[in-house]
Enzyme design. Structure first.
Site, PDB file in Angstrom:
ATOM      1  N   ASP A 324       0.679  -1.191   0.070  1.00  0.00           N
ATOM      2  CA  ASP A 324       0.223   0.126  -0.127  1.00  0.00           C
ATOM      3  C   ASP A 324       1.150   1.431   0.101  1.00  0.00           C
ATOM      4  O   ASP A 324       1.863   1.535   0.335  1.00  0.00           O
ATOM      5  CB  ASP A 324      -1.136   0.241   1.223  1.00  0.00           C
ATOM      6  CG  ASP A 324      -2.627   0.684   0.495  1.00  0.00           C
ATOM      7  OD1 ASP A 324      -2.079   1.822  -0.063  1.00  0.00           O
ATOM      8  OD2 ASP A 324      -3.032   0.044   1.668  1.00  0.00           O
ATOM      9  N   GLU A 520     -10.694   6.436   4.502  1.00  0.00           N
ATOM     10  CA  GLU A 520      -9.803   5.654   5.620  1.00  0.00           C
ATOM     11  C   GLU A 520      -9.568   6.529   6.796  1.00  0.00           C
ATOM     12  O   GLU A 520     -10.512   6.383   7.449  1.00  0.00           O
ATOM     13  CB  GLU A 520      -8.152   5.513   5.061  1.00  0.00           C
ATOM     14  CG  GLU A 520      -8.610   5.344   4.008  1.00  0.00           C
ATOM     15  CD  GLU A 520      -6.724   4.626   3.657  1.00  0.00           C
ATOM     16  OE1 GLU A 520      -5.825   4.633   3.278  1.00  0.00           O
ATOM     17  OE2 GLU A 520      -6.704   5.312   2.326  1.00  0.00           O
TER      18      GLU A 520
END
Length: 846
Positions: A324, A520
């Site tokens: 990521d 997020e």
């Protein structure tokens, strides 16, 4: 940890206990828990001829070329010629990143840049030219691209209980992505969410591992097909593994689970996704603590057990693992530009958006010094080349794809509208029969009724989705637009806040309310908070209070990225609908509210794939829990012809948060709104606003977004003269006792250039100085060039200089008189930390 395989009778009994609510609960069917990791047979079988070609290509590469293939850079930080020069294997566009930084870039603009990168990769001095691959976060349609259809987020698709629909959406997304010259999608997310406070809850299909498993494989098939169609793209199932199980729902934190629980709760989406042929897997930011053998695996980006032994060796995955965003930087002992541990653990391609040149240099040195075996490098590059060959990327310029550059390929409006209709869940049905007849006089209220931003949510045109207007969606409709079309524009009156409008003059009121967009960690409900929607959005409660009790039925539509405690809102509504985050096709909502003359009538079909809380702190809450007692059980959802009799729900709630916390966020991913950032120079004041990619300037200073810990969590401020960088709120601090007692002002920083003049830290009250500023020149000078640092300044240092904390509305203000450059992020107050050994002493701030 929870047993997800408890028999369906439990949820059914709970639903039947609700006051006269028809039970439609559907607990996951019993399933024998796994005790060993399964060997997965991929739909894409090994091909000896292809393997021989891979070996020949890799065998001719130099070390620099191999490391280049393992590197992924962000398009804002790399040029096509640098792709050529450094042999880069991949590029990506992060959330909100566009060709030329143009929000309105069309398919032709994207394809032109894609061709430039591809051509550069074909102009290297490699013995066999390997094409660069471009990856993108197309997580609910091609959501970064202006004009693309935006599908409901996964939480809504889960409620539809329609795997075939998800497969169609995957195929439509692949076609849209190919229209922009991109061949790799970072999706689908196969998280199994355990605590709905997590800011990524809406990215998960369900709390039920079996439903996630049912969806993951068909979604991958929709995206990838068999790599025989121009609409096919490479899929990436993510985030491996346990991202939905973090403690208290805190994004990227620790998941406490045994390996067997990982296997049975968090892994099922990977089983079907890999079986369908998923070619890439994205590692997860979270850590893993194995509660079975009491082993702390640390960050999964650096965990060989999970990445190699389980994924590659036991399950037989032969594609590649990608990190990521700067994920290696969170591994112990690593930085964004250097992490031998992650590569040795099994990472194959490293997403290193900005520091990719240093990463290449450092990784070459790690191999030459023996810290990374050459065999591990060869394995990683073999996997990358294998996937590129399987996907047909060799010899295929992006613009040669038959969808490339075609705006119509971005569109799948009828499919999205159908998905919206199928996703809506009718929770309360005690008002007029739906759909309402056309021609009735309707009062539409609520901020979300005419807001594409609220419909689409995060990951839409930008990372957070907060800087969008209706004009940014030329091929979409708000719910209000749909209602006007169905009911007749003359019959619909809209007032966001009900001011100046008499609800009694109308036949019915439709209120469209909801959460603001987030992505997020910005969406995390912090431990000091609760699931109560009205605490964060009091305007929604005010709207319903304004229309309730006026003799007219109130139909409420809630847009949210998770189940929430809404007892107060349910009590003020006759009908209540969970619409999740429906995307660009608001008419999919209006289809179920008003029947246009001659139009087909639709019924509600969505049911909950997340349990709905009865109290403000009923979390974690998952079907199969011991003492499972939600307000609405997993599988619940009414048809239009089914009436509920909820009665008046208990709307009382205890003060305080769900978890004890000594941290009070000032500005960071947990809360950017209470004390938003700004630059100030004399009379010039420039707020940063919602666009995280924007550069903000005043005389003497400018600021750009950077990363200290996580994506876009900080601002790099460069001073050339007198100016201040501040977090300033509309109302004063209200510090809880646990944060104020022995509290510190804590913030992350990276000092790039030491102060050339004086630097102070101060607090402000009502727009004016509040006590005397603290001289922090020596503190910042000492931190110059030392990378990521945490600074803790005791609140007592401020109060000793005359600061009255009860009056402070600017709790963080850094002022420099001359040249200075530093990044700042994650500002908060932490109780008890003044006693920490690394807290700054007040005498050092004289």
């Amino acid at each position: 940890m929870l047993d997800p395989f408890r028999r369906r009778a439990l949820a059914l009994a709970v639903a039947l206990a609700l006051p006269a609510v028809p039970s439609i609960a559907a607990d996951p069917a019993p399933h024998e828990p796994l005790t060993e990791w399964p060997r997965i047979r991929s739909a894409i079988a090994p091909d000896p001829a292809l393997e021989a070609r891979v070996a020949a290509i890799v065998g001719k590469m130099t070390l620099a070329q191999k490391i280049g293939q393992m590197t992924q850079a962000e398009i804002k930080s790399v040029t096509p010629d640098e792709v050529r020069q450094y042999y880069l294997g991949s590029v990506l566009n992060g959330g909100g990143s566009k060709p030329g930084n143009d929000k309105f870039a069309g398919p032709a603009d994207w394809v032109k840049l894609a061709d430039s990168f591809y051509d550069a990769s074909m102009a290297t001095d490699m013995a066999v030219k390997v094409p660069v691959i471009w990856g993108t976060d197309a997580v609910h349609g091609h959501n970064n691209v202006y004009g693309a259809t935006i599908f409901p987020h996964n939480i809504g698709l889960g409620a539809a209980h329609d795997p075939a629909l998800v497969g169609e959406i995957g195929a439509a997304t692949g076609r849209a992505v190919r229209a922009t010259g991109i061949a790799w999608v970072f999706g689908p997310t196969v998280a199994v969410v355990r605590d709905d406070r997590w800011g990524r809850t809406y990215e998960g299909f369900s709390e039920d591992p079996r439903l996630v498993q049912d969806y993951a494989g068909v979604y991958v098939k929709g995206l990838q097909g068999a790599f025989r169609d121009d609409a096919n793209v490479i899929a990436s199932i993510k985030h491996y593994m346990g991202d939905g199980g973090t403690e208290n729902g805190v994004n990227t934190s620790v998941t406490r689970a045994s390996e067997r629980e990982m296997m049975n709760i968090h892994a099922p989406g990977y089983f079907s996704g890999l079986e369908a042929g998923a070619q890439t897997v994205m590692a997860s930011f979270n850590s893993w603590y194995d509660t079975g053998n009491k082993q702390d695996h640390g960050k999964l980006h650096g965990d060989r057990r999970m990445l190699t032994e389980i994924l590659k060796d036991k399950m037989g995955f032969d594609g590649f693992v990608v990190t990521d965003w700067n994920g290696i930087g969170e591994v112990a002992g690593c930085r964004n530009d250097s992490c031998a541990r992650a590569i040795n653990a099994g990472v194959d391609m490293v997403m290193v958006p900005d520091d990719w040149k240093a990463f290449i240099r450092n990784t070459v040195q790690d191999v030459e010094a023996g810290r990374i075996p050459m065999a591990r490098i060869d394995d990683a590059v073999t996997r990358i080349v294998r996937v590129k060959l399987r996907a047909g990327l060799f010899g295929q310029r992006p613009s040669a794809n038959r969808y490339a550059g075609k705006p119509e390929a971005l569109q799948a409006r009828e499919l999205a509208r159908r998905a919206v209709r199928e996703s809506l869940v009718l929770l309360k049905n005690e008002g007029p029969a739906l759909p309402l007849a056309s021609g009735r006089r309707l009062l539409v209220v609520g901020k979300a009724a005419d807001s594409m931003m609220h419909q689409a949510g995060g990951w839409t045109l930008s990372w957070q989705g907060t800087d969008n207007t209706n004009a940014d969606f030329p091929h979409g409709d708000t719910v209000l637009a749909g209602l006007r079309e169905a009911a007749g524009a003359a019959n619909v009156t809209y007032s966001a806040d009900v001011k100046g409008v008499d609800p009694s003059r109308f036949d019915a009121v439709i209120a469209v309310i909801g959460e603001g967009p987030y992505a997020e960690g910005d969406g995390d409900i912090v431990p000091s908070g609760t699931l109560r929607h009205s605490s964060r959005y009091p305007e929604d409660l005010a709207v319903l209070q304004a229309v309730h009790g006026k003799g007219k039925p109130v139909i409420t539509v809630l847009m949210s990225g998770r189940p929430l405690w809404v007892n107060d809102l349910l009590n003020l509504s006759d009908t209540f609908i969970a619409a999740w985050l429906p995307g660009s096709e608001g008419k999919g909502v209006s289809d179920l509210l008003v029947a246009a003359k001659g139009a087909k009538r639709y019924d509600f079909g969505g049911t909950l794939t997340y349990s709905w809380p009865k109290t403000v702190c009923q979390t974690p809450l998952n079907v199969g829990d011991a003492n499972y007692a939600p307000l609405f059980a997993y599988g619940y959802g009414l048809k239009a012809g089914q009436r509920s009799q909820l009665g008046r729900l208990d709307a009382a709630y205890a003060a305080g948060g769900c978890s004890a916390s000594n941290t009070y966020p000032l500005h960071g991913q947990a809360d950017r709104a209470s004390f938003p950032l700004r630059l100030r120079s004399g009379a010039a004041v420039r707020p940063f606003g919602a666009d995280l990619n924007a550069t903000v300037s005043v005389p003497g200073a400018s600021a750009t977004v950077v990363q200290i810990k996580t994506q876009q969590d900080a601002r790099l401020v460069t001073w050339t003269g007198p100016a201040s960088f501040e977090a300033h709120g509309a109302r004063p601090l209200a510090l809880p006792a646990q944060a104020a007692t022995d509290g510190v002002l804590r913030f992350d920083t990276m000092v790039q250039a030491a102060p050339a003049g004086k630097v102070t830290i101060a607090m402000g009250c009502a727009g004016a100085a509040c006590g005397q500023p603290l001289d922090a020149t020596r503190v910042f000078a000492r931190l110059a060039g030392k990378g990521k640092q945490v600074v803790k300044i005791p609140l007592a240092c401020f109060t000793a200089k005359g600061v009255d904390l009860a009056r402070v509305d600017t709790p963080f203000s850094v002022t420099s008189t001359s040249g200075f450059a530093a990044a700042f992020g994650n500002v908060d107050v932490v109780g008890g930390a003044a006693r920490d050994a690394d807290s700054v002493r007040c005498e050092a701030l004289q």
